[in-house]
Motif scaffolding. Structure first.
Motif, PDB file in Angstrom:
ATOM      1  N   ALA A  73       0.739  -1.239   0.064  1.00 31.76           N
ATOM      2  CA  ALA A  73      -0.105   0.037   0.064  1.00 31.76           C
ATOM      3  C   ALA A  73       0.846   1.239   0.005  1.00 31.76           C
ATOM      4  O   ALA A  73       2.018   1.208   0.576  1.00 31.76           O
ATOM      5  N   SER A  74       0.314   2.433  -0.395  1.00 40.29           N
ATOM      6  CA  SER A  74       1.067   3.723  -0.740  1.00 40.29           C
ATOM      7  C   SER A  74       0.146   4.609  -0.481  1.00 40.29           C
ATOM      8  O   SER A  74      -1.084   4.799  -0.666  1.00 40.29           O
ATOM      9  N   VAL A  75       0.764   5.683  -0.087  1.00 37.65           N
ATOM     10  CA  VAL A  75       0.136   7.082  -0.221  1.00 37.65           C
ATOM     11  C   VAL A  75       0.530   8.159  -1.220  1.00 37.65           C
ATOM     12  O   VAL A  75       1.702   8.350  -1.637  1.00 37.65           O
ATOM     13  N   LEU A  76      -0.456   8.668  -2.023  1.00 38.75           N
ATOM     14  CA  LEU A  76       0.016   9.475  -3.020  1.00 38.75           C
ATOM     15  C   LEU A  76      -0.663  10.856  -2.742  1.00 38.75           C
ATOM     16  O   LEU A  76      -1.802  10.898  -2.305  1.00 38.75           O
ATOM     17  N   VAL A  77       0.076  12.009  -2.725  1.00 38.76           N
ATOM     18  CA  VAL A  77      -0.265  13.363  -2.796  1.00 38.76           C
ATOM     19  C   VAL A  77       0.037  14.156  -3.855  1.00 38.76           C
ATOM     20  O   VAL A  77       1.071  14.175  -4.273  1.00 38.76           O
ATOM     21  N   ALA A  78      -0.851  14.891  -4.390  1.00 32.85           N
ATOM     22  CA  ALA A  78      -0.760  15.769  -5.738  1.00 32.85           C
ATOM     23  C   ALA A  78      -1.117  17.123  -5.144  1.00 32.85           C
ATOM     24  O   ALA A  78      -2.440  17.266  -4.910  1.00 32.85           O
ATOM     25  N   ALA A  79      -0.587  18.007  -5.415  1.00 32.91           N
ATOM     26  CA  ALA A  79      -0.824  19.357  -4.554  1.00 32.91           C
ATOM     27  C   ALA A  79      -0.214  20.584  -5.367  1.00 32.91           C
ATOM     28  O   ALA A  79       0.642  20.467  -6.182  1.00 32.91           O
ATOM     29  N   THR A  80      -0.881  21.648  -5.137  1.00 31.14           N
ATOM     30  CA  THR A  80      -0.571  22.907  -5.775  1.00 31.14           C
ATOM     31  C   THR A  80      -0.955  24.184  -4.668  1.00 31.14           C
ATOM     32  O   THR A  80      -1.935  24.092  -3.967  1.00 31.14           O
ATOM     33  N   PRO A  81      -0.435  25.258  -4.959  1.00 32.06           N
ATOM     34  CA  PRO A  81      -0.711  26.497  -4.253  1.00 32.06           C
ATOM     35  C   PRO A  81      -2.429  26.520  -4.497  1.00 32.06           C
ATOM     36  O   PRO A  81      -2.794  26.429  -5.726  1.00 32.06           O
ATOM     37  N   THR A  82      -3.220  27.032  -3.404  1.00 33.44           N
ATOM     38  CA  THR A  82      -4.522  27.262  -3.829  1.00 33.44           C
ATOM     39  C   THR A  82      -5.012  28.090  -5.111  1.00 33.44           C
ATOM     40  O   THR A  82      -5.798  27.902  -5.639  1.00 33.44           O
ATOM     41  N   GLY A  83      -4.004  29.131  -5.058  1.00 38.39           N
ATOM     42  CA  GLY A  83      -4.287  30.153  -6.125  1.00 38.39           C
ATOM     43  C   GLY A  83      -4.001  29.611  -7.556  1.00 38.39           C
ATOM     44  O   GLY A  83      -4.562  30.218  -8.374  1.00 38.39           O
ATOM     45  N   ALA A  84      -3.270  28.451  -7.714  1.00 37.75           N
ATOM     46  CA  ALA A  84      -2.984  27.988  -8.826  1.00 37.75           C
ATOM     47  C   ALA A  84      -3.765  26.536  -9.140  1.00 37.75           C
ATOM     48  O   ALA A  84      -3.673  25.967 -10.152  1.00 37.75           O
ATOM     49  N   TRP A  85      -4.835  26.546  -8.195  1.00 34.52           N
ATOM     50  CA  TRP A  85      -5.674  25.056  -8.202  1.00 34.52           C
ATOM     51  C   TRP A  85      -6.152  24.911  -9.699  1.00 34.52           C
ATOM     52  O   TRP A  85      -6.217  23.825 -10.210  1.00 34.52           O
TER      53      TRP A  85
END
Length: 198
Positions: free
Chosen positions: A169-181
């Motif tokens: 099992a693994s955890v994947l996070v894909a993120a960006t600044p809220t202003g660039a969402w």
């Protein structure tokens, strides 16, 4: 589970993101509204042939990403890919980490939010919680949330998924600044949809 490495305040993120969006996204501009069905975009499938791949050490889990992003330094045993602006502000952050606690498909939403709060993040807000999703090679569950970091008070929005493969099992996070969402959301969706479970 490793936390997002918080960097300098993303003051130029939105402007640079808009200028680079066509080159970075590598996918169609048309994107359905997710207000009523926040995970209607999720369609597991193979990544574009030109995308690069990074495997999680000791697992079959594989993160696929466009060549506009690059491998970045991260915690041992994890995979981190992203893009910074010229000023060093984070524009895109992708991270894959092996399961390190008691994460399950059932408890994943509460585990992720508790983790953010324990790391000192504030204003944690849930925008969407998925049902069980069929990933390539496994099953998973995701949350979409926003929060403000303890360091520099940066505002971020993320898609965070717990994915159970046939072997690990693994955890994947894909993120960006809220202003660039809105600019980077199609890319994050595509990355999540093409993730290969371990």
């Amino acid at each position: 589970m490793s936390a997002w490495q918080h960097r300098r305040r993303p003051t130029a993120a939105a402007a640079l993101a808009a200028a680079l969006s066509i080159a970075v996204l590598g996918c169609t501009s048309g994107h359905p509204s997710n207000r009523d069905r926040p995970f209607a975009w999720f369609r597991p499938g193979s990544p574009p042939t030109a995308w690069l791949r990074a495997g999680l050490p000791g697992q079959r889990a594989t993160l696929s990403y466009p060549n506009s992003l690059r491998l970045m330094h991260g915690d041992h045993g994890t995979v981190t890919v992203g893009r910074d602006s010229r000023s060093g502000a984070v524009l895109v952050y992708l991270n894959v980490t092996p399961r390190q606690g008691d994460e399950t498909l059932r408890n994943w939403p509460s585990v992720r939010l508790d983790h953010l709060r324990q790391d000192g993040e504030t204003a944690v807000h849930v925008d969407g919680v998925s049902p069980a999703l069929t990933f390539r090679g496994g099953r998973g569950r995701c949350v979409i949330d926003t929060y403000i970091t303890k360091i520099h008070s940066n505002h971020y929005q993320e898609i965070a998924c717990f994915v159970q493969g046939s072997h690990a099992a693994s955890v994947l996070v894909a993120a960006t600044p809220t202003g660039a969402w809105r600019v980077y959301r199609p890319l994050l969706d595509r990355v999540v949809s093409t993730y290969q479970a371990g």
